[in-house]
Design a protein around this motif. Sequence first.
Motif, mmCIF file in Angstrom:
data_model
loop_
_atom_site.group_PDB
_atom_site.id
_atom_site.type_symbol
_atom_site.label_atom_id
_atom_site.label_comp_id
_atom_site.label_asym_id
_atom_site.label_seq_id
_atom_site.Cartn_x
_atom_site.Cartn_y
_atom_site.Cartn_z
ATOM 1 N N MET A 2 -6.282 6.471 5.948
ATOM 2 C CA MET A 2 -6.665 5.113 6.350
ATOM 3 C C MET A 2 -6.319 4.113 5.252
ATOM 4 O O MET A 2 -5.781 3.033 5.524
ATOM 5 N N ASP A 3 -6.605 4.441 3.989
ATOM 6 C CA ASP A 3 -6.317 3.532 2.873
ATOM 7 C C ASP A 3 -4.815 3.365 2.660
ATOM 8 O O ASP A 3 -4.358 2.291 2.259
ATOM 9 N N THR A 4 -4.047 4.423 2.933
ATOM 10 C CA THR A 4 -2.597 4.354 2.724
ATOM 11 C C THR A 4 -1.909 3.504 3.774
ATOM 12 O O THR A 4 -1.058 2.655 3.453
ATOM 13 N N PHE A 5 -2.273 3.689 5.038
ATOM 14 C CA PHE A 5 -1.532 3.040 6.125
ATOM 15 C C PHE A 5 -2.188 1.770 6.662
ATOM 16 O O PHE A 5 -1.501 0.924 7.229
ATOM 17 N N TRP A 6 -3.497 1.629 6.483
ATOM 18 C CA TRP A 6 -4.189 0.429 6.982
ATOM 19 C C TRP A 6 -5.152 -0.091 5.915
ATOM 20 O O TRP A 6 -6.359 -0.200 6.137
ATOM 21 N N PRO A 7 -4.635 -0.433 4.744
ATOM 22 C CA PRO A 7 -5.526 -0.808 3.626
ATOM 23 C C PRO A 7 -6.300 -2.097 3.870
ATOM 24 O O PRO A 7 -7.368 -2.295 3.281
ATOM 25 N N ASP A 8 -5.781 -2.983 4.714
ATOM 26 C CA ASP A 8 -6.430 -4.278 4.927
ATOM 27 C C ASP A 8 -7.321 -4.305 6.165
ATOM 28 O O ASP A 8 -7.906 -5.347 6.486
#
Length: 394
Positions: free
Chosen positions: A191-197
């Motif tokens: 989740m942090d890698t691909f959708w950090p925002d």
Amino acid sequence: MPGHSNSSAPQPSLQPPLPGIPNDRLCNELLGASDAAADTGDLATAAAHARTAAMLAASAGLASHLRAAQLRQGRLALLAGDREAAADWFRQAGAPDADRTPPDGAARADPGARLWGRLRHTWRAPEPQRSPDPAQPAAHLAPQLAIALLGSLNVSVDGVPAEGWNGHRTRSLLAFLATHRDPWPHREALMDTFWPDSAPEAARNSLGVALHQLRQTLRTATGDPVVVFSCGTYRLCPGLGLWLDCDEFDLRLRTARDAEDRGDKTDAVTDYEQALALYRGEFLAESPYEEWSALYRERLRLAHLDALARLSELHFVTGRYVPCAELCRRLVELDPCRESAHRRLMRCLSRIGQPHLAILQFRSCAKALQAELGISPQRETAALHDRLRADLPV
């Protein structure tokens, strides 16, 4: 990759990047190396060479070489005492089923059928089961997942390609899993890698959608699960063997450098050629803006340039000026300010009777340096140019 717990044979689409070094020749060399390793009893190395040969053959459409590689793997399974695995390999090579009689002449025309026919008679009576020898690796690895990330993405399972890719995110997600195996990533890391925002709930939903799309695409190649959730992490199914072109590329470069260190130029040239055949383009070329892949892409790009330089030097010192010149041209196209490659190309052109082209190459070098860096050629490069103009040997 050989030596990893998930090794395999594949079917990405390769194209030989070096003029005069066709995939059929590389396949023949790998099959010969497989036979030599098997003759010494090193079945693990023999299987690794056969798997790579199968990958090159399948991706280049070399049907006879692919069959030869499959027959090699059947032979290795026999040597390991695994008759069931051997039967699978021979069937893949085109042999008929055990209970089906081939048409007249088919067994004579088909080497797989011919071999299968002989084996059927030798396998009628079952033999006592033997305990496996832990020191002797099995030659058969069930279902084989092949992933090519250098250039356009190619994925196959036992030679059946996965098709219908939906967007860059599914490609990138599979690439991330394939290159982050130690340790496997947790849900939060993805989740942090691909959708950090994104908010956590939105990122979790986006991950679920991407995983669903990825699994749907992979089902076009196999009905078995490929991406699984286990122990809090997402991973490739442990029941699959994995062949990854990046791993194989790194392995070939290591073996090439080892061969150089021990003074074996022939083996070094072969390994560098095989590594360069695997490099079809930049890492994950269809998703160039993914932040996580930037370091992988740059490391592999620099390794590719270094391999071109090392192989060109090996050709130069052994007097093979034409292939050396071809490699140097590739190198200066990719890295126009690499003066050492310009100088080697100038020397090659002079030694094959084209000094006028060597002088033009100096001008190309000077133009690139001025345009890219605002500098003039080094003293060594200018001195080489002066010798060429004076018609002196270089």
